[in-house]
Write an enzyme that holds these catalytic residues in place. Sequence first.
Site, PDB file in Angstrom:
ATOM      1  N   HIS A 197       0.622  -1.467  -0.127  1.00  0.00           N
ATOM      2  CA  HIS A 197      -0.354  -0.349  -0.319  1.00  0.00           C
ATOM      3  C   HIS A 197       0.664   1.745   0.116  1.00  0.00           C
ATOM      4  O   HIS A 197       0.630   2.184  -0.974  1.00  0.00           O
ATOM      5  CB  HIS A 197      -0.985   0.179   1.421  1.00  0.00           C
ATOM      6  CG  HIS A 197      -1.530   1.187   1.396  1.00  0.00           C
ATOM      7  ND1 HIS A 197      -3.216   1.477   0.949  1.00  0.00           N
ATOM      8  CD2 HIS A 197      -1.570   2.592   2.093  1.00  0.00           C
ATOM      9  CE1 HIS A 197      -3.995   2.592   1.225  1.00  0.00           C
ATOM     10  NE2 HIS A 197      -2.747   2.822   1.354  1.00  0.00           N
ATOM     11  N   GLU A 198       1.727   1.430   0.516  1.00  0.00           N
ATOM     12  CA  GLU A 198       2.850   2.389   0.755  1.00  0.00           C
ATOM     13  C   GLU A 198       3.731   2.448  -0.082  1.00  0.00           C
ATOM     14  O   GLU A 198       3.885   3.656  -0.768  1.00  0.00           O
ATOM     15  CB  GLU A 198       3.734   2.158   2.115  1.00  0.00           C
ATOM     16  CG  GLU A 198       2.301   2.747   3.501  1.00  0.00           C
ATOM     17  CD  GLU A 198       1.782   3.672   3.886  1.00  0.00           C
ATOM     18  OE1 GLU A 198       1.726   4.888   3.260  1.00  0.00           O
ATOM     19  OE2 GLU A 198       0.653   3.267   4.595  1.00  0.00           O
TER      20      GLU A 198
END
Length: 378
Positions: free
Chosen positions: A30-31
């Site tokens: 996600h990051e």
Amino acid sequence: MLDTIQSLIAWSWMGVPAFLFVITLVVFFHELGHFLAARWFGVKVDVFSVGFGKEIFGFNDKRGTRWKLSWLPIGGYVKFAGDADASSRPDSEAGARMTAAERAVTLTYKPVGQRAVVAAAGPFANFALAIVLLTGLFLYSGHTVMQPVIGQVTKGSPAALAGIQPGDRVTRIDGTKITDFQQLPEIISLSGGSSLTVGLVRQGRELTVNVTPKLMKTTDVLGNPTSQMVIGVRPDPKVPVTRESYGPVGAFSAACSETWNIVHSTIVGVSQMITGRASADQLRGPVGIANMTRQVADFGFLPLLNLVAILSVSIGLVNLFPIPLLDGGHLLYYAVEAVLGRPLGERAQDVGFRLGLVLVLGLMLLTTWNDLVRLNLF
């Protein structure tokens, strides 16, 4: 008390590594989505953190980004140049002191379209991760198909009241063709209690009945207590189970379809909880996810990867909800800015972030309470 301690030790032996593996993989990708999109547009990234709180260890790359692993493994963040904090709120005071060169690498001063892409990149990286994992799983394992033949009908259940009998083959539900018994709970759970038109074949004769699912206390596939819509039927264990194999294209197509099914089920489920047609006790927090991870890990590594895919889609979708503090909240602000031709006032944004924080914390408290009740701790 001794039994509780022994259970905790037994859980920790596999539960902690399994949970850390699952949540770290989902959070990292996600990051990474945010990070790669920001780098693409020339934004300076100060921090890439998996986890919150105090740093366990980390390093600086050649562009000055601090990559680190932190103690609280329930999320992560990417802090861009010019951000006030980990929630990516712009720091107006710091911005006023910046030179033109510094503003050129600051997310706040990038065009609104580029900022929107950076915000959306995290959730879409989660979707991409799920599709890659599911494609690999479908290629390796194929898909198990259970013939949609009724083996048992619970006395007094909605199915019994509708006249469904053991031996009936389900062919359609509300126009959806049924070829796998596993389709039944998926469709029924999303019905919201609305009447379903069920097509049957009984001893070679086609029938149509109407059945209204009922919200009941039951158990999920892992044996955990939950509430869901059911009609009171079970499959026929005598019917042979077949396995479908996939090539690369078929596996990718099946993975995309499964990802969409998770998205659709999540959206429908949340809307039903809001309208009161589904129980909020189905929501899981960090404790529930950790417990579920431990249970799935008992079945092996491949089921654990399947869980990673499901959680990745769910977390990616939740982050797209238009709640300030989440990625969807940033996208909402950017949409308003695109319409107005200017950003929302600093005061309005601050109020929005505060309300978002209250909402997110309230949701965490609710899900944690559900987890503790599910574990019979209350």
